[in-house]
Design a protein around this motif. Structure first.
Motif, PDB file in Angstrom:
ATOM      1  N   GLY A  35       0.826  -1.212   0.000  1.00 59.34           N
ATOM      2  CA  GLY A  35       0.000   0.000   0.000  1.00 59.34           C
ATOM      3  C   GLY A  35       0.856   1.256   0.000  1.00 59.34           C
ATOM      4  O   GLY A  35       1.827   1.352  -0.743  1.00 59.34           O
ATOM      5  N   ALA A  36       0.512   2.188   0.857  1.00 59.38           N
ATOM      6  CA  ALA A  36       1.243   3.456   0.931  1.00 59.38           C
ATOM      7  C   ALA A  36       2.704   3.258   1.305  1.00 59.38           C
ATOM      8  O   ALA A  36       3.553   4.097   1.012  1.00 59.38           O
ATOM      9  CB  ALA A  36       0.569   4.389   1.935  1.00 59.38           C
ATOM     10  N   TRP A  37       3.003   2.129   1.960  1.00 59.96           N
ATOM     11  CA  TRP A  37       4.384   1.836   2.368  1.00 59.96           C
ATOM     12  C   TRP A  37       5.152   1.084   1.294  1.00 59.96           C
ATOM     13  O   TRP A  37       6.367   0.930   1.383  1.00 59.96           O
ATOM     14  CB  TRP A  37       4.378   1.002   3.644  1.00 59.96           C
ATOM     15  N   GLY A  38       4.471   0.586   0.288  1.00 60.72           N
ATOM     16  CA  GLY A  38       5.084  -0.247  -0.746  1.00 60.72           C
ATOM     17  C   GLY A  38       5.954   0.535  -1.705  1.00 60.72           C
ATOM     18  O   GLY A  38       6.087   1.760  -1.614  1.00 60.72           O
ATOM     19  N   PRO A  39       6.538  -0.174  -2.694  1.00 59.09           N
ATOM     20  CA  PRO A  39       7.466   0.455  -3.637  1.00 59.09           C
ATOM     21  C   PRO A  39       6.886   1.646  -4.389  1.00 59.09           C
ATOM     22  O   PRO A  39       7.578   2.610  -4.639  1.00 59.09           O
ATOM     23  CB  PRO A  39       7.807  -0.674  -4.614  1.00 59.09           C
ATOM     24  N   ASP A  40       5.624   1.588  -4.750  1.00 61.22           N
ATOM     25  CA  ASP A  40       5.001   2.695  -5.476  1.00 61.22           C
ATOM     26  C   ASP A  40       4.061   3.502  -4.584  1.00 61.22           C
ATOM     27  O   ASP A  40       3.247   4.278  -5.070  1.00 61.22           O
ATOM     28  CB  ASP A  40       4.222   2.153  -6.688  1.00 61.22           C
ATOM     29  N   GLY A  41       4.180   3.304  -3.283  1.00 63.21           N
ATOM     30  CA  GLY A  41       3.287   3.947  -2.336  1.00 63.21           C
ATOM     31  C   GLY A  41       3.571   5.421  -2.132  1.00 63.21           C
ATOM     32  O   GLY A  41       4.599   5.949  -2.552  1.00 63.21           O
ATOM     33  N   ALA A  42       2.636   6.063  -1.459  1.00 59.91           N
ATOM     34  CA  ALA A  42       2.703   7.509  -1.247  1.00 59.91           C
ATOM     35  C   ALA A  42       3.712   7.926  -0.183  1.00 59.91           C
ATOM     36  O   ALA A  42       4.153   9.068  -0.158  1.00 59.91           O
ATOM     37  CB  ALA A  42       1.317   8.020  -0.857  1.00 59.91           C
ATOM     38  N   ASN A  43       4.091   7.021   0.710  1.00 60.85           N
ATOM     39  CA  ASN A  43       4.966   7.395   1.823  1.00 60.85           C
ATOM     40  C   ASN A  43       6.427   7.448   1.383  1.00 60.85           C
ATOM     41  O   ASN A  43       7.015   6.442   1.006  1.00 60.85           O
ATOM     42  CB  ASN A  43       4.800   6.424   2.987  1.00 60.85           C
ATOM     43  N   SER A  44       6.999   8.633   1.471  1.00 62.36           N
ATOM     44  CA  SER A  44       8.394   8.831   1.074  1.00 62.36           C
ATOM     45  C   SER A  44       9.338   8.317   2.155  1.00 62.36           C
ATOM     46  O   SER A  44       8.934   8.056   3.292  1.00 62.36           O
ATOM     47  CB  SER A  44       8.650  10.329   0.862  1.00 62.36           C
TER      48      SER A  44
ATOM     49  N   GLU B 283      12.225  -5.258   1.524  1.00 61.21           N
ATOM     50  CA  GLU B 283      11.160  -6.226   1.806  1.00 61.21           C
ATOM     51  C   GLU B 283       9.899  -5.887   1.023  1.00 61.21           C
ATOM     52  O   GLU B 283       9.174  -6.781   0.576  1.00 61.21           O
ATOM     53  CB  GLU B 283      10.864  -6.271   3.310  1.00 61.21           C
ATOM     54  N   ALA B 284       9.633  -4.606   0.828  1.00 60.85           N
ATOM     55  CA  ALA B 284       8.459  -4.184   0.056  1.00 60.85           C
ATOM     56  C   ALA B 284       8.593  -4.610  -1.402  1.00 60.85           C
ATOM     57  O   ALA B 284       7.617  -5.039  -2.022  1.00 60.85           O
ATOM     58  CB  ALA B 284       8.274  -2.666   0.161  1.00 60.85           C
ATOM     59  N   VAL B 285       9.800  -4.514  -1.946  1.00 59.65           N
ATOM     60  CA  VAL B 285      10.031  -4.956  -3.327  1.00 59.65           C
ATOM     61  C   VAL B 285       9.796  -6.457  -3.436  1.00 59.65           C
ATOM     62  O   VAL B 285       9.144  -6.931  -4.379  1.00 59.65           O
ATOM     63  CB  VAL B 285      11.453  -4.563  -3.794  1.00 59.65           C
ATOM     64  N   LYS B 286      10.309  -7.225  -2.462  1.00 63.07           N
ATOM     65  CA  LYS B 286      10.076  -8.680  -2.458  1.00 63.07           C
ATOM     66  C   LYS B 286       8.588  -8.994  -2.387  1.00 63.07           C
ATOM     67  O   LYS B 286       8.092  -9.867  -3.104  1.00 63.07           O
ATOM     68  CB  LYS B 286      10.780  -9.335  -1.271  1.00 63.07           C
ATOM     69  N   ALA B 287       7.861  -8.298  -1.524  1.00 60.80           N
ATOM     70  CA  ALA B 287       6.419  -8.535  -1.374  1.00 60.80           C
ATOM     71  C   ALA B 287       5.683  -8.214  -2.666  1.00 60.80           C
ATOM     72  O   ALA B 287       4.767  -8.939  -3.069  1.00 60.80           O
ATOM     73  CB  ALA B 287       5.859  -7.707  -0.220  1.00 60.80           C
ATOM     74  N   LYS B 288       6.086  -7.139  -3.350  1.00 60.66           N
ATOM     75  CA  LYS B 288       5.444  -6.780  -4.618  1.00 60.66           C
ATOM     76  C   LYS B 288       5.683  -7.864  -5.660  1.00 60.66           C
ATOM     77  O   LYS B 288       4.762  -8.243  -6.391  1.00 60.66           O
ATOM     78  CB  LYS B 288       5.948  -5.426  -5.115  1.00 60.66           C
ATOM     79  N   LEU B 289       6.897  -8.394  -5.722  1.00 59.20           N
ATOM     80  CA  LEU B 289       7.188  -9.478  -6.667  1.00 59.20           C
ATOM     81  C   LEU B 289       6.341 -10.715  -6.360  1.00 59.20           C
ATOM     82  O   LEU B 289       5.801 -11.341  -7.273  1.00 59.20           O
ATOM     83  CB  LEU B 289       8.671  -9.834  -6.630  1.00 59.20           C
ATOM     84  N   GLU B 290       6.214 -11.038  -5.074  1.00 63.07           N
ATOM     85  CA  GLU B 290       5.371 -12.179  -4.667  1.00 63.07           C
ATOM     86  C   GLU B 290       3.914 -11.945  -5.052  1.00 63.07           C
ATOM     87  O   GLU B 290       3.243 -12.835  -5.564  1.00 63.07           O
ATOM     88  CB  GLU B 290       5.475 -12.409  -3.157  1.00 63.07           C
ATOM     89  N   ASP B 291       3.426 -10.717  -4.801  1.00 60.14           N
ATOM     90  CA  ASP B 291       2.036 -10.386  -5.142  1.00 60.14           C
ATOM     91  C   ASP B 291       1.809 -10.484  -6.651  1.00 60.14           C
ATOM     92  O   ASP B 291       0.780 -10.990  -7.107  1.00 60.14           O
ATOM     93  CB  ASP B 291       1.672  -8.981  -4.649  1.00 60.14           C
ATOM     94  N   ASP B 292       2.790  -9.974  -7.432  1.00 59.30           N
ATOM     95  CA  ASP B 292       2.663 -10.029  -8.898  1.00 59.30           C
ATOM     96  C   ASP B 292       2.637 -11.468  -9.398  1.00 59.30           C
ATOM     97  O   ASP B 292       1.877 -11.800 -10.307  1.00 59.30           O
ATOM     98  CB  ASP B 292       3.811  -9.262  -9.562  1.00 59.30           C
ATOM     99  N   GLN B 293       3.442 -12.334  -8.788  1.00 61.68           N
ATOM    100  CA  GLN B 293       3.465 -13.746  -9.187  1.00 61.68           C
ATOM    101  C   GLN B 293       2.154 -14.442  -8.816  1.00 61.68           C
ATOM    102  O   GLN B 293       1.665 -15.288  -9.552  1.00 61.68           O
ATOM    103  CB  GLN B 293       4.639 -14.458  -8.531  1.00 61.68           C
ATOM    104  N   ASP B 294       1.595 -14.065  -7.662  1.00 55.98           N
ATOM    105  CA  ASP B 294       0.320 -14.657  -7.231  1.00 55.98           C
ATOM    106  C   ASP B 294      -0.822 -14.290  -8.167  1.00 55.98           C
ATOM    107  O   ASP B 294      -1.763 -15.050  -8.347  1.00 55.98           O
ATOM    108  CB  ASP B 294      -0.036 -14.230  -5.799  1.00 55.98           C
ATOM    109  N   GLU B 295      -0.735 -13.099  -8.773  1.00 60.55           N
ATOM    110  CA  GLU B 295      -1.794 -12.645  -9.673  1.00 60.55           C
ATOM    111  C   GLU B 295      -1.744 -13.352 -11.022  1.00 60.55           C
ATOM    112  O   GLU B 295      -2.729 -13.377 -11.735  1.00 60.55           O
ATOM    113  CB  GLU B 295      -1.679 -11.133  -9.891  1.00 60.55           C
TER     114      GLU B 295
END
Length: 154
Positions: free
Chosen positions: A93-102, A141-153
């Protein structure tokens, strides 16, 4: 500052902090004073640089050190790898690689805490370089989670 305020901030182990007492603007001003007094002391050249992550997001040594610091200071609330527990997840979400939180927002949150939440201020317990290492780890860790989420989709 009164002795009672100093005792209160020291006794709350990570809950009291310079950032809480003076706020982000004052923290940047303090950084600029530090830089004027010792210009070769750190990586920051301006107060704005103080709130910019000095580490590369792919520096494995920093990520490992950040992971160690995360395990000691953050995991009890945010769970392993920042996946959430009694405190929110901090890798999507906001904490992820493309999230709003800097990174600066993350630094300020860790340093000064969040009013109205259980997120305490860690600025007196952790030096800025450790906070930045933790942020670098969280971002990895956010990048890893995004890759996992993309693979799950798929």
């Amino acid at each position: 500052m009164k002795q009672s305020a100093i005792k209160a901030s020291k006794s709350s182990a990570g809950k009291g902090c310079l950032g809480t007492l003076v706020g982000r603007a004052h923290l940047a001003a303090l950084a600029s004073v530090f830089l004027v007094l010792s210009p070769s002391a750190g990586v920051a050249e301006t107060p704005e640089d103080y709130l910019r992550n000095p580490y590369s997001r792919d520096d494995n040594q920093v990520i490992a050190r950040g992971g160690e610091m995360f395990g000691r200071n953050c995991q009890q609330c945010h769970n392993s790898h920042g996946k959430g527990g009694k405190a929110p997840q901090i890798i999507r979400g906001a904490w992820g690689p493309d999230g709003a939180n800097s990174d600066a927002f993350m630094f300020d949150t860790i340093n000064a805490g969040r009013k109205g939440t259980q997120m305490g201020a860690w600025g007196l317990s952790l030096p800025p370089e450790d906070i930045w290492a933790i942020i670098t780890y969280i971002r990895a860790e956010a990048v890893k989670a995004k890759l996992e989420d993309d693979q799950d989709e798929q």
